[in-house]
Scaffold this active site. Structure first.
Site, PDB file in Angstrom:
ATOM      1  N   SER A   1       0.829  -1.219   0.000  1.00  0.00           N
ATOM      2  CA  SER A   1       0.000   0.000   0.000  1.00  0.00           C
ATOM      3  C   SER A   1       0.861   1.266   0.000  1.00  0.00           C
ATOM      4  CB  SER A   1      -0.970   0.013   1.190  1.00  0.00           C
ATOM      5  OG  SER A   1      -0.282  -0.225   2.398  1.00  0.00           O
TER       6      SER A   1
ATOM      7  N   HIS B   1      -1.978  -8.867   1.992  1.00  0.00           N
ATOM      8  CA  HIS B   1      -1.658  -7.597   2.674  1.00  0.00           C
ATOM      9  C   HIS B   1      -2.810  -7.277   3.639  1.00  0.00           C
ATOM     10  CE1 HIS B   1       0.177  -3.816   3.406  1.00  0.00           C
ATOM     11  NE2 HIS B   1      -0.166  -3.145   2.313  1.00  0.00           N
TER      12      HIS B   1
ATOM     13  N   HIS C   1       5.765 -12.564   7.521  1.00  0.00           N
ATOM     14  CA  HIS C   1       5.997 -11.179   7.102  1.00  0.00           C
ATOM     15  C   HIS C   1       7.203 -11.119   6.181  1.00  0.00           C
ATOM     16  CE1 HIS C   1       6.452  -6.821   7.259  1.00  0.00           C
ATOM     17  NE2 HIS C   1       5.175  -6.820   7.590  1.00  0.00           N
TER      18      HIS C   1
ATOM     19  N   ARG D   1       2.939  -4.557  16.642  1.00  0.00           N
ATOM     20  CA  ARG D   1       1.541  -4.096  16.482  1.00  0.00           C
ATOM     21  C   ARG D   1       0.593  -5.204  16.961  1.00  0.00           C
ATOM     22  NH1 ARG D   1       1.634  -2.851  10.209  1.00  0.00           N
ATOM     23  NH2 ARG D   1       2.489  -4.956  10.324  1.00  0.00           N
TER      24      ARG D   1
ATOM     25  N   ASP E   1      -2.289  -8.354  11.578  1.00  0.00           N
ATOM     26  CA  ASP E   1      -3.642  -8.773  11.197  1.00  0.00           C
ATOM     27  C   ASP E   1      -4.173  -9.941  12.019  1.00  0.00           C
ATOM     28  OD1 ASP E   1      -3.870  -6.841   9.150  1.00  0.00           O
ATOM     29  OD2 ASP E   1      -2.542  -8.047   7.903  1.00  0.00           O
TER      30      ASP E   1
HETATM   31  N1  CMX Z   1       1.229 -19.535   5.871  1.00  0.00           N
HETATM   32  C1  CMX Z   1       1.691 -20.456   4.981  1.00  0.00           C
HETATM   33  N2  CMX Z   1       2.732 -20.239   4.175  1.00  0.00           N
HETATM   34  C2  CMX Z   1       3.400 -19.087   4.338  1.00  0.00           C
HETATM   35  C3  CMX Z   1       3.011 -18.113   5.270  1.00  0.00           C
HETATM   36  C4  CMX Z   1       1.869 -18.365   6.050  1.00  0.00           C
HETATM   37  N3  CMX Z   1       1.402 -17.481   6.916  1.00  0.00           N
HETATM   38  N4  CMX Z   1       3.869 -17.057   5.179  1.00  0.00           N
HETATM   39  C5  CMX Z   1       4.745 -17.366   4.199  1.00  0.00           C
HETATM   40  N5  CMX Z   1       4.460 -18.597   3.694  1.00  0.00           N
HETATM   41  C6  CMX Z   1       5.102 -19.274   2.560  1.00  0.00           C
HETATM   42  C7  CMX Z   1       5.015 -18.359   1.337  1.00  0.00           C
HETATM   43  O1  CMX Z   1       3.738 -18.483   0.711  1.00  0.00           O
HETATM   44  C8  CMX Z   1       6.146 -18.871   0.510  1.00  0.00           C
HETATM   45  O2  CMX Z   1       5.732 -20.070  -0.105  1.00  0.00           O
HETATM   46  P1  CMX Z   1       6.213 -20.445  -1.606  1.00  0.00           P
HETATM   47  O3  CMX Z   1       7.708 -20.601  -1.491  1.00  0.00           O
HETATM   48  O4  CMX Z   1       5.478 -21.702  -1.892  1.00  0.00           O
HETATM   49  O5  CMX Z   1       5.823 -19.296  -2.466  1.00  0.00           O
HETATM   50  C9  CMX Z   1       7.197 -19.219   1.573  1.00  0.00           C
HETATM   51  O6  CMX Z   1       6.484 -19.398   2.794  1.00  0.00           O
HETATM   52  C10 CMX Z   1       8.250 -18.133   1.762  1.00  0.00           C
HETATM   53  O7  CMX Z   1       7.593 -16.909   2.017  1.00  0.00           O
HETATM   54  P2  CMX Z   1       8.268 -15.780   2.960  1.00  0.00           P
HETATM   55  O8  CMX Z   1       9.540 -15.372   2.292  1.00  0.00           O
HETATM   56  O9  CMX Z   1       8.352 -16.257   4.358  1.00  0.00           O
HETATM   57  O10 CMX Z   1       7.178 -14.638   2.925  1.00  0.00           O
HETATM   58  P3  CMX Z   1       6.930 -13.517   1.802  1.00  0.00           P
HETATM   59  O11 CMX Z   1       7.838 -12.402   2.091  1.00  0.00           O
HETATM   60  O12 CMX Z   1       6.985 -14.101   0.444  1.00  0.00           O
HETATM   61  O13 CMX Z   1       5.411 -13.116   2.087  1.00  0.00           O
HETATM   62  C11 CMX Z   1       3.550 -12.600   3.452  1.00  0.00           C
HETATM   63  C12 CMX Z   1       5.052 -12.397   3.223  1.00  0.00           C
HETATM   64  C13 CMX Z   1       3.081 -11.705   4.579  1.00  0.00           C
HETATM   65  C14 CMX Z   1       2.791 -12.253   2.170  1.00  0.00           C
HETATM   66  C15 CMX Z   1       3.320 -14.086   3.838  1.00  0.00           C
HETATM   67  O14 CMX Z   1       3.963 -14.361   5.060  1.00  0.00           O
HETATM   68  C16 CMX Z   1       1.875 -14.457   3.929  1.00  0.00           C
HETATM   69  O15 CMX Z   1       1.261 -14.801   2.894  1.00  0.00           O
HETATM   70  N6  CMX Z   1       1.232 -14.384   5.161  1.00  0.00           N
HETATM   71  C17 CMX Z   1      -0.179 -14.637   5.312  1.00  0.00           C
HETATM   72  C18 CMX Z   1      -0.984 -13.429   4.864  1.00  0.00           C
HETATM   73  C19 CMX Z   1      -0.838 -12.280   5.819  1.00  0.00           C
HETATM   74  O16 CMX Z   1      -0.955 -12.405   7.021  1.00  0.00           O
HETATM   75  N7  CMX Z   1      -0.605 -11.079   5.274  1.00  0.00           N
HETATM   76  C20 CMX Z   1      -0.553  -9.838   6.060  1.00  0.00           C
HETATM   77  C21 CMX Z   1       0.843  -9.283   6.213  1.00  0.00           C
HETATM   78  C22 CMX Z   1       0.815  -7.978   6.977  1.00  0.00           C
HETATM   79  C23 CMX Z   1       0.127  -6.933   6.168  1.00  0.00           C
HETATM   80  O17 CMX Z   1       0.694  -6.509   5.139  1.00  0.00           O
HETATM   81  O18 CMX Z   1      -0.982  -6.543   6.489  1.00  0.00           O
END
Ligand code: CMX
Length: 434
Positions: free
Chosen positions: A239, A269, A316, A325, A371
């Site tokens: 964002s 996000h 994250h 937070r 979140d």
């Molecule tokens: N559950 C399951 N798998 C997860 C995970 C979770 N909560 N968090 C990361 N992973 C997975 C990723 O999908 C990725 O899988 P692939 O290799 O198959 O693509 C792997 O672990 C590596 O990811 P990462 O480097 O740890 O995380 P990213 O930087 O790529 O992504 C985020 C970060 C937040 C998008 C991810 O942790 C996620 O999808 N979390 C759940 C959604 C969420 O809570 N989002 C809110 C974040 C805060 C905000 O912006 O509001």
């Protein structure tokens, strides 16, 4: 000195620092970009500048150098309240100075003059089907107001790079001041039988929002806390980055914020706060309404992961520890709603999810983000329409991103345009293809 004058002074002091760095040290390297980073969403590539907040992977966010508890303690609060004025926090993010009570209250009064939402925006909202997602409504309302932009007018009438920040500042204040009414209108129209509540101009940002939502105290304080916590998370998140990117084309605050909100509406996000509640409701539904045990939760967490979905609210891109937070909201729950059933379930998820994510072995950060906890407090105070939660995030996020684009114009940051390469080029760089 009022906020705009203080800001002008800060900008005049800051400009030579940027000019010197660009002119004399522009070739100094901050790092190298790897193939993994180019393919992998530019993770950790240092190519954005902001002084408004900084996210340490272990410590978490600092706003203008202050931790969350320090912000909550030091900033002026409305009489008898526990959380600071949003308006004073806006002053703080813009200037880096903790405002006095008088300075914060001056912004409260200034926002009141800017707060009235034009009727055509209400008409736009009313014209949308009621099952439209509230984030779509919020984004549409913001972009619908673009005709009000003082920055766009300033550009059309002859642009001056040195003073462009002033109209960006004006647009940002105008827009921010209107968001509580827009958000609350969407809520009352969509979920409460179309019963909007008129704004009460005697109240501050958080107080008026709670009033227009129709939720009694202490929800006003919850709103203040929530907006401050969600405001900024340095520049690279979707964002903030989107808002900054769009503004770099000299698009005004209305276009830029609306674009940033569209990014916030993604499930990875800001929409994750809605997803957390949806996921918990699914758990309840599958157990016939029963409160899950730890074993039930473990099973549902594994089922979610095995079906290829993410655990919402966990992980994250930058953080490698529990999000402060999250902690801040958890402490609120421990103090005010320790016996709440939903809080207990969310706390139970906190007990089991990190180990499961570690065992699963993919997520680099198995700890909760903002979140994972935010819905509990809203639910407790009666806001149970969880697809609205990202709108609350959006109102908060607007504070940070609008402060950032005001500074972007003050420092004359250019249009953003990273360079792309082809897969052939990556293979050549890797030495696997000529
Ligand atoms: N559950 C399951 N798998 C997860 C995970 C979770 N909560 N968090 C990361 N992973 C997975 C990723 O999908 C990725 O899988 P692939 O290799 O198959 O693509 C792997 O672990 C590596 O990811 P990462 O480097 O740890 O995380 P990213 O930087 O790529 O992504 C985020 C970060 C937040 C998008 C991810 O942790 C996620 O999808 N979390 C759940 C959604 C969420 O809570 N989002 C809110 C974040 C805060 C905000 O912006 O509001």
């Amino acid at each position: 000195m009022g906020l705009k004058d203080v800001l002008k002074k800060k900008i005049d002091e800051h400009r030579p620092r940027i000019a010197k760095l660009t002119k004399e040290f522009g070739d100094v390297k901050l790092g190298e970009v790897t193939i993994g980073q180019a393919i992998g969403g530019a993770r950790s590539v240092k190519c954005l500048v902001t002084d408004i907040s900084y996210l340490d992977p272990v410590e978490g966010i600092r706003f203008r150098g202050l931790t969350i508890p320090e912000v909550m303690e030091k900033l002026p609060k409305p009489k008898g309240k526990d959380y600071p004025y949003v308006e004073g926090f806006w002053y703080f993010l813009l200037t880096g100075d903790v405002p006095t009570m008088a300075q914060a209250e001056e912004v409260v009064e200034d926002f009141k003059k800017r707060a009235q939402v034009p009727q055509y925006v209400i008409d736009v909202l009313r014209a949308m089907p009621r099952d439209t997602h509230p984030m779509t409504m919020l984004s549409a309302a913001v972009v619908a107001m673009q005709r009000e932009s003082k920055f766009a007018k300033f550009y059309a009438e002859g642009f001056n790079k040195m003073t462009a920040w002033e109209s960006m500042y004006e647009d940002s204040c105008d827009l921010l001041a209107k968001l509580p009414e827009i958000a609350a209108y969407i809520y009352r129209m969509k979920y409460k039988g179309d019963t909007p509540i008129a704004s009460d101009m005697s109240l501050d940002f958080g107080g008026n929002f709670a009033h227009m939502m129709g939720i009694p105290a202490p929800y006003d304080d919850v709103a203040r806390m929530y907006f401050v916590l969600h405001s900024d998370h340095e520049s690279g998140n979707v964002s903030a980055h989107t808002t900054h990117l769009v503004a770099s084309a000299l698009s005004d605050a209305y276009y830029s914020l609306s674009a940033g909100l569209n990014g916030l509406a993604g499930p990875l996000h800001g929409l994750a706060n809605q997803e957390v509640l949806g996921w918990i409701q699914d758990v309840y539904a599958k157990l016939g309404g029963k409160v899950p045990t730890k074993e039930d939760l473990k099973k549902f967490l594994w089922d979610t992961l095995n079906s290829g979905q993410v655990i919402p609210g966990y992980g994250h891109a930058v953080l490698r520890k529990t999000d402060p937070r999250y902690t801040s909201q958890r402490e609120y729950c421990q103090k005010y709603l320790p016996e709440d059933e939903l809080f207990k379930v969310v706390a139970m998820i906190y007990d089991v999810a990190p180990d499961i994510l570690m065992e699963h072995g993919k997520a680099k950060n198995p700890w909760p983000n903002v979140d994972a906890q935010s819905g509990v407090i809203q639910w407790f105070y009666g806001l149970r329409e969880y697809d609205f939660y990202t709108v609350l995030f959006g109102v908060g996020r607007a504070i940070g991103v609008l402060a950032n684009i005001t500074w972007d114009r003050a420092l004359g940051y250019p249009i953003e345009r990273p360079k792309s390469v082809t897969t052939d080029m990556l293979e050549a760089a890797a030495g696997i293809k000529k």
